[in-house]
Design an enzyme around this catalytic site. Structure first.
Site, PDB file in Angstrom:
ATOM      1  N   CYS B  83       0.825  -1.220   0.000  1.00 44.34           N
ATOM      2  CA  CYS B  83       0.000   0.000   0.000  1.00 44.34           C
ATOM      3  C   CYS B  83       0.853   1.261   0.000  1.00 44.34           C
ATOM      4  CB  CYS B  83      -0.946  -0.015   1.193  1.00 44.34           C
ATOM      5  SG  CYS B  83      -1.967  -1.497   1.201  1.00 44.34           S
ATOM      6  N   CYS B 205     -12.803   0.114   8.605  1.00 44.86           N
ATOM      7  CA  CYS B 205     -11.917  -0.319   7.513  1.00 44.86           C
ATOM      8  C   CYS B 205     -12.045   0.587   6.306  1.00 44.86           C
ATOM      9  CB  CYS B 205     -12.280  -1.742   7.075  1.00 44.86           C
ATOM     10  SG  CYS B 205     -12.318  -2.953   8.409  1.00 44.86           S
ATOM     11  N   SER B 206     -10.904   0.867   5.648  1.00 49.74           N
ATOM     12  CA  SER B 206     -10.961   1.561   4.355  1.00 49.74           C
ATOM     13  C   SER B 206     -11.541   0.596   3.331  1.00 49.74           C
ATOM     14  CB  SER B 206      -9.566   2.027   3.946  1.00 49.74           C
ATOM     15  OG  SER B 206      -8.684   0.934   3.842  1.00 49.74           O
ATOM     16  N   LYS B 329      -9.999   6.013   4.567  1.00 47.49           N
ATOM     17  CA  LYS B 329     -11.327   5.586   5.009  1.00 47.49           C
ATOM     18  C   LYS B 329     -12.440   6.226   4.197  1.00 47.49           C
ATOM     19  CE  LYS B 329     -14.676   3.848   7.182  1.00 47.49           C
ATOM     20  NZ  LYS B 329     -15.327   3.781   5.872  1.00 47.49           N
ATOM     21  N   HIS B 333      -9.355   3.783  -1.018  1.00 45.69           N
ATOM     22  CA  HIS B 333      -7.978   3.288  -0.920  1.00 45.69           C
ATOM     23  C   HIS B 333      -7.643   2.360  -2.092  1.00 45.69           C
ATOM     24  CE1 HIS B 333      -4.201   2.032   0.609  1.00 45.69           C
ATOM     25  NE2 HIS B 333      -4.586   1.040   1.380  1.00 45.69           N
TER      26      HIS B 333
END
Lengths: 99, 385
Positions: B83, B205-206, B329, B333
């Site tokens: 990421c 969670c994103s 978020k 993402h």
């Protein structure tokens, strides 16, 4: 993803990792599992500090709610990791169970 | 020699079923060139940040792939660091300029995730972890759940504290026309959302997202000074730690964040207190709490209370705003795009171009991009030129 050769190579190391004791230093319960683990979910996974200081991450098996806690003593054990893949080779590895 | 950002662009982030990776790349890169007012022939190299194209889409060789699509025919590289791929691509591009190899280059961060089944995406993301982690059945939410649980045990952090991060970032995203989520949410909604990996719930969670972002960076003083909107890259730093989470010295911090930010503050000659706006890697709510602490904005164990008081929220914050874009978020993402998008957001903030989400009086911005569960961290510091 897991080739039979890779499973064969890894499994030579596994016997030496069994029967080691330690305690849980963090934990979660996986409710949305990755491929290969669907039949086991929901399941706890723990970060365990083994006696001697080495840390591992492993699934907790043979558990009850009271075992999913900081400081819980566990022992490493050899278990099937996921469903066999299309080559039919069963991947074994280390999990932990409460003691 | 200094490196300036002279052009920025980002596509909308979200579930972009009708848009191909090629179209995303064209929109982002040509948008950034237009913003920089330069022609394609002035671009000397292309740096592509991407994680999953090979494992999910079967397409590797992305340097040549996007070079062809963009009609650039220049030296082209794909940079991968989970990421943190976007941040690493910018770091590599900055290095190529500081070495004198190139003068003006484009950085493209891009990811297409929603073409694929969620369990395939979840498994592909775990390629960023260790074999031990994959064998344990852990997921990425699971890895951050370990960090959350340890933080709760050590500092009394609560699930309500985690929810505050999601509520803030959705509020910021509601002001961002490119964000995946434009809806505000409440703490109660976060706490009532389904459990993913205890203590993390769905709204901690994103999301899984598609999107691309691009930057044009240069050492050419004519291009930089001729463009009154240019922003200076004052620092670019990377640090790594163990691939697996269990092997880290501590579960209460991301050491790679601490190391990379310490080096970035040194390069830029600033302190955490000098930062006016920060885009941090909130892949999960706990990750923003850790980032605020590990970047030195708050003392260890103190970030949650400050977040609750609104100290990092737009229009309330007195010292700095964290994640005005909505963060991972709220804004979404697309993993390879995130590190580049963070820098696009900072440039818009420093140009006073951020519209409804403009932070007042910004002079220095920081971007913090994490790969995996903290095995890689990239920090950039930007200043108004």
């Amino acid at each position: 993803m897991l080739s039979p050769v890779k499973i064969w190579r890894n499994q030579k190391k596994i016997a030496g990792l069994a029967g080691k004791t330690g305690r849980i230093i963090s934990w979660t319960i996986v409710r949305v599992p990755p491929n290969g683990f669907a039949d086991q979910a929901p399941y706890p996974v723990a970060v365990v500090e083994l006696d001697g200081g080495k840390r591992i991450m492993a699934q907790l098996v043979d558990w009850e709610d009271r075992h999913v806690a900081f400081g819980q003593k566990v022992v490493t054990t050899i278990r099937r990791i996921t469903q066999p893949n299309t080559e039919g080779v069963i991947p074994y590895g280390i999990k932990v169970k409460p003691i | 020699m200094s490196v300036a950002i002279i052009g920025v662009s980002t596509t909308k982030f979200g579930e972009l079923w009708g848009t191909s990776p090629r179209a995303l790349a064209r929109e982002a890169v040509f948008g950034a060139m237009k913003d920089a007012r330069i022609a394609p022939k002035e671009i000397q190299a292309l740096f592509v940040g991407n994680m999953l194209s090979g494992i999910l889409g079967g397409q590797e060789h992305l340097g040549a792939f996007f070079s062809e699509e963009l009609g650039l025919r220049v030296p082209a590289f794909r940079i991968e660091g989970a990421c943190a791929s976007g941040g690493l691509a910018l770091h590599s591009a900055v290095g190529s300029i500081l070495s004198g190899q190139h003068e003006t280059v484009v950085v493209l961060g891009i990811e297409k995730m929603t073409d694929h089944k969620p369990e395939d995406v979840a498994a592909a993301l775990m390629a960023a972890g260790s074999q031990e982690e994959r064998s344990s059945g852990a997921t990425f939410p699971g890895l951050y759940a370990f960090l959350a649980r340890a933080h709760m045990e050590a500092f009394g952090t609560t699930v309500q504290d985690l929810a505050v991060v999601a509520v803030k970032n959705h509020f910021h995203a509601s002001l961002n026309t490119n964000a995946q989520f434009r809806n505000t949410i409440t703490k109660e909604q976060v706490l009532a959302s389904s459990k993913i990996a205890d203590p993390l719930r769905l709204l901690d969670c994103s999301p899984v997202s598609d999107g691309a972002a691009a930057l044009i960076i240069t050492s050419n003083r004519r291009q930089a000074t001729g463009n009154r909107r240019s922003v200076t890259i004052a620092a670019s730093a990377v640090a790594t730690d163990t691939l697996g989470l269990a092997q880290r010295e501590s579960l209460l911090e991301l050491k790679a964040t601490k190391k990379s930010s310490k080096e970035a503050y040194r390069q830029a000659g600033v302190d955490p207190g000098d930062i006016d706006v920060a885009e941090v890697h909130d892949c999960f709510t706990i990750a923003e709490i850790l980032a605020i602490e590990d970047l030195g904005f708050a003392g260890k164990g103190k970030a949650a209370a400050e977040l609750e008081r609104g100290e990092y929220t737009l229009n309330k914050a007195k010292k700095l705003v964290v994640n005005p874009s909505g963060g991972l978020k709220g804004c979404g993402h697309p993993v390879g795009a995130t590190g580049v998008k963070q820098v696009v957001e900072l440039v818009e903030q420093l140009r006073m171009d951020a519209g409804d989400r403009q932070v007042i009086g910004v002079r220095v911005g920081l971007a913090h991009n994490v790969g995996g569960s903290g095995a890689t961290a990239v920090v950039h510091i930007l200043k108004r030129a």
